[in-house]
Enzyme design. Structure first.
Site, PDB file in Angstrom:
ATOM      1  N   ALA A 185       0.813  -1.214   0.000  1.00 11.13           N
ATOM      2  CA  ALA A 185       0.000   0.000   0.000  1.00 11.13           C
ATOM      3  C   ALA A 185       0.847   1.265   0.000  1.00 11.13           C
ATOM      4  O   ALA A 185       2.018   1.256   0.394  1.00 11.13           O
ATOM      5  CB  ALA A 185      -0.926  -0.013   1.214  1.00 11.13           C
ATOM      6  N   ARG A 188       5.742   4.955   4.702  1.00 11.61           N
ATOM      7  CA  ARG A 188       5.750   5.946   5.785  1.00 11.61           C
ATOM      8  C   ARG A 188       5.419   5.298   7.130  1.00 11.61           C
ATOM      9  O   ARG A 188       5.988   5.668   8.157  1.00 11.61           O
ATOM     10  CB  ARG A 188       4.751   7.071   5.466  1.00 11.61           C
ATOM     11  CG  ARG A 188       4.819   8.244   6.445  1.00 11.61           C
ATOM     12  CD  ARG A 188       4.189   9.490   5.850  1.00 11.61           C
ATOM     13  NE  ARG A 188       2.767   9.364   5.636  1.00 11.61           N
ATOM     14  CZ  ARG A 188       1.843   9.766   6.496  1.00 11.61           C
ATOM     15  NH1 ARG A 188       2.198  10.307   7.649  1.00 11.61           N
ATOM     16  NH2 ARG A 188       0.562   9.635   6.214  1.00 11.61           N
ATOM     17  N   ARG A 246      -1.991  -8.468  -4.222  1.00 15.43           N
ATOM     18  CA  ARG A 246      -2.826  -9.205  -5.183  1.00 15.43           C
ATOM     19  C   ARG A 246      -2.031  -9.550  -6.424  1.00 15.43           C
ATOM     20  O   ARG A 246      -2.197 -10.612  -7.021  1.00 15.43           O
ATOM     21  CB  ARG A 246      -4.052  -8.382  -5.550  1.00 15.43           C
ATOM     22  CG  ARG A 246      -5.131  -8.328  -4.498  1.00 15.43           C
ATOM     23  CD  ARG A 246      -6.352  -7.604  -5.011  1.00 15.43           C
ATOM     24  NE  ARG A 246      -6.030  -6.254  -5.487  1.00 15.43           N
ATOM     25  CZ  ARG A 246      -6.857  -5.486  -6.183  1.00 15.43           C
ATOM     26  NH1 ARG A 246      -8.052  -5.946  -6.517  1.00 15.43           N
ATOM     27  NH2 ARG A 246      -6.494  -4.272  -6.542  1.00 15.43           N
ATOM     28  N   TYR A 290      -1.924 -13.605   0.154  1.00 12.53           N
ATOM     29  CA  TYR A 290      -2.241 -13.159   1.508  1.00 12.53           C
ATOM     30  C   TYR A 290      -2.210 -14.301   2.519  1.00 12.53           C
ATOM     31  O   TYR A 290      -1.736 -14.142   3.648  1.00 12.53           O
ATOM     32  CB  TYR A 290      -3.621 -12.494   1.537  1.00 12.53           C
ATOM     33  CG  TYR A 290      -3.746 -11.245   0.698  1.00 12.53           C
ATOM     34  CD1 TYR A 290      -2.625 -10.515   0.310  1.00 12.53           C
ATOM     35  CD2 TYR A 290      -5.002 -10.779   0.292  1.00 12.53           C
ATOM     36  CE1 TYR A 290      -2.748  -9.354  -0.451  1.00 12.53           C
ATOM     37  CE2 TYR A 290      -5.133  -9.631  -0.468  1.00 12.53           C
ATOM     38  CZ  TYR A 290      -4.007  -8.924  -0.842  1.00 12.53           C
ATOM     39  OH  TYR A 290      -4.136  -7.788  -1.589  1.00 12.53           O
ATOM     40  N   LEU A 340      -4.562  -3.390   3.825  1.00 11.63           N
ATOM     41  CA  LEU A 340      -5.534  -3.648   2.769  1.00 11.63           C
ATOM     42  C   LEU A 340      -6.705  -2.682   2.909  1.00 11.63           C
ATOM     43  O   LEU A 340      -6.852  -1.995   3.925  1.00 11.63           O
ATOM     44  CB  LEU A 340      -6.032  -5.089   2.873  1.00 11.63           C
ATOM     45  CG  LEU A 340      -4.974  -6.178   2.691  1.00 11.63           C
ATOM     46  CD1 LEU A 340      -5.590  -7.558   2.955  1.00 11.63           C
ATOM     47  CD2 LEU A 340      -4.346  -6.117   1.305  1.00 11.63           C
ATOM     48  N   HIS A 386     -10.168  -5.875   6.141  1.00  8.79           N
ATOM     49  CA  HIS A 386      -9.520  -5.855   7.446  1.00  8.79           C
ATOM     50  C   HIS A 386      -9.951  -7.023   8.327  1.00  8.79           C
ATOM     51  O   HIS A 386      -9.118  -7.747   8.877  1.00  8.79           O
ATOM     52  CB  HIS A 386      -9.800  -4.525   8.149  1.00  8.79           C
ATOM     53  CG  HIS A 386      -8.997  -3.388   7.614  1.00  8.79           C
ATOM     54  ND1 HIS A 386      -9.076  -2.104   8.115  1.00  8.79           N
ATOM     55  CD2 HIS A 386      -8.087  -3.332   6.603  1.00  8.79           C
ATOM     56  CE1 HIS A 386      -8.256  -1.315   7.447  1.00  8.79           C
ATOM     57  NE2 HIS A 386      -7.659  -2.037   6.512  1.00  8.79           N
ATOM     58  N   LYS A 406      -6.393   2.077   9.905  1.00  4.71           N
ATOM     59  CA  LYS A 406      -7.721   2.636  10.124  1.00  4.71           C
ATOM     60  C   LYS A 406      -8.430   2.767   8.793  1.00  4.71           C
ATOM     61  O   LYS A 406      -7.776   2.805   7.752  1.00  4.71           O
ATOM     62  CB  LYS A 406      -7.639   3.989  10.833  1.00  4.71           C
ATOM     63  CG  LYS A 406      -6.548   4.946  10.358  1.00  4.71           C
ATOM     64  CD  LYS A 406      -6.543   5.376   8.925  1.00  4.71           C
ATOM     65  CE  LYS A 406      -7.714   6.154   8.455  1.00  4.71           C
ATOM     66  NZ  LYS A 406      -7.553   6.566   7.013  1.00  4.71           N
ATOM     67  N   ARG A 417     -10.876   5.219  -1.947  1.00  4.57           N
ATOM     68  CA  ARG A 417     -11.706   6.045  -1.078  1.00  4.57           C
ATOM     69  C   ARG A 417     -12.964   6.545  -1.780  1.00  4.57           C
ATOM     70  O   ARG A 417     -13.825   7.158  -1.152  1.00  4.57           O
ATOM     71  CB  ARG A 417     -10.875   7.205  -0.530  1.00  4.57           C
ATOM     72  CG  ARG A 417      -9.877   6.765   0.533  1.00  4.57           C
ATOM     73  CD  ARG A 417      -8.847   7.811   0.855  1.00  4.57           C
ATOM     74  NE  ARG A 417      -7.894   7.987  -0.235  1.00  4.57           N
ATOM     75  CZ  ARG A 417      -6.794   8.728  -0.156  1.00  4.57           C
ATOM     76  NH1 ARG A 417      -6.520   9.370   0.966  1.00  4.57           N
ATOM     77  NH2 ARG A 417      -5.967   8.825  -1.179  1.00  4.57           N
ATOM     78  N   ASP A 455     -12.651   7.336   6.066  1.00  2.00           N
ATOM     79  CA  ASP A 455     -11.244   7.669   5.860  1.00  2.00           C
ATOM     80  C   ASP A 455     -10.738   8.729   6.819  1.00  2.00           C
ATOM     81  O   ASP A 455      -9.618   8.638   7.324  1.00  2.00           O
ATOM     82  CB  ASP A 455     -11.021   8.128   4.422  1.00  2.00           C
ATOM     83  CG  ASP A 455      -9.544   8.319   4.102  1.00  2.00           C
ATOM     84  OD1 ASP A 455      -8.781   7.360   4.284  1.00  2.00           O
ATOM     85  OD2 ASP A 455      -9.161   9.424   3.700  1.00  2.00           O
TER      86      ASP A 455
END
Length: 340
Positions: free
Chosen positions: A30, A35, A55, A76, A92, A97, A115, A184, A196
């Site tokens: 991701a 970060r 994936r 996964y 993910l 989740h 989150k 999103r 989000d």
């Protein structure tokens, strides 16, 4: 205030678990992962990036090569059952989740989950129940909570310098691409500004007051299939709270938190990512004070807190009932805004 807040977070070299290696598996290649995990891990010699899965295996291979991840897992399932992984970082989409966090814990892994924690409170309850049954940890990645900035705010509220809390206003915004392929913007994956960004602002209000929301009124603007702007008002105990979140093209980028009490107030700019620049203005009956709170990145603070907690067996403020209750609050806002 700045010096006091900084002493509340241990810096590099002070980690009581520093002589033990934490082996991390990355679930999903991701955008947030460098970060959140890779950069802070590189600052410490006691964290190994064992494996990554995506994936698209080619994407995982490119990610591993770029970021120095030791191996690429074949999917996964292979990642969450990897024999040399202690902690799974689940980045993910929210819709995945619950399933993969539960799979990881059933395989004997602890989990740091991005989150929002889940899609609903029911999913959150299932995740936490699995953690308790298997004796594992599933921790929500509210990174801001581990930075000296928020430690300072919690200490200030507890000190009584603001008097009795009366009002909290929380806002967060960032213009997000309107590309329909942006996750999103996809409802089924857990998209929308409430999920989000609203997860943060709700968590600020709940954490600072120590109470769950009631009397919720909310209104949302819909763009495509998701909410891209939302405002909500509610009570947390005796504290009137308001939150505003936006990801529409005209949204201002940044976050702000205003905490008002009977004897003072504090306005904080950038409570979400204070390591990227922040400021505060504190006004009380005895005078005013302004400044900034220094410290490591929120992500480094979070990763070090997770590592210590795993090895010491100590609880963290972003796991267990807290994760369930935050999802329940988001469910309630969703219903109030007619987003169900």
């Amino acid at each position: 205030m700045t010096d006091t807040a900084q002493t509340q977070t241990q810096g590099p070299g002070q980690d009581p678990a520093q002589d033990r290696v934490l082996r991390i598996g990355l679930l999903g290649a991701a955008r947030i992962t460098p970060r959140a995990i890779i950069v802070p891990s590189a600052l410490h010699g006691d964290i190994d990036l064992m494996a990554v899965a995506a994936r698209d295996r080619a994407k995982a291979e490119a990610f591993a090569e770029e970021h120095g991840v030791l191996t690429v897992a074949d999917g996964y399932e292979a990642l969450v059952t990897h024999p040399e992984v202690d902690l799974v970082y689940n980045a993910l989409p929210p819709s995945s989740h619950a399933h993969w966090c539960i799979k990881a814990m059933e395989a004997g892994k602890d989990v740091l989950c991005e989150k929002p924690f889940a899609m609903t409170a029911d999913e959150a309850q299932a995740m936490v129940a699995t953690a308790r049954r298997k004796g594992k940890r599933v921790i929500e990645a509210f990174h801001y909570r581990y930075h000296p900035m928020f430690s300072m705010l919690m200490a200030l509220v507890a000190s009584g310098r603001l008097g009795a809390l009366e009002h909290i206003s929380a806002s967060l915004g960032s213009p997000i691409s309107e590309n329909p392929r942006e996750l999103r913007r996809i409802k089924a994956l857990g998209g929308g500004v409430l999920m989000d960004m609203g997860c943060y602002t709700m968590h600020w209000c709940r954490t600072l007051t120590g109470h769950e929301p009631s009397n919720i009124a909310a209104e949302a603007h819909i763009s495509g299939e998701v909410d891209d702007a939302l405002g909500a008002e509610f009570m947390c105990g005796n504290v009137a709270c308001a939150m505003t979140v936006r990801m529409d093209p005209d949204a201002d980028r940044g976050s702000e938190l205003l905490i008002e009490g009977s004897e003072g107030r504090i306005l904080v700019r950038n409570p979400l990512a204070p390591d990227r620049g922040n400021s505060y203005l504190l006004e009380t009956l005895t005078g005013s004070e302004e400044g900034e709170i220094n410290g490591p990145t929120t992500m480094e603070c979070q990763l070090m807190a997770v590592k210590r907690a795993l090895y010491e067996g100590t609880p963290l403020p972003t796991e267990g009932a807290d994760s369930i209750n935050n999802m329940r609050a988001l469910d309630q806002v969703r219903a109030a805004a007619n987003l169900c």
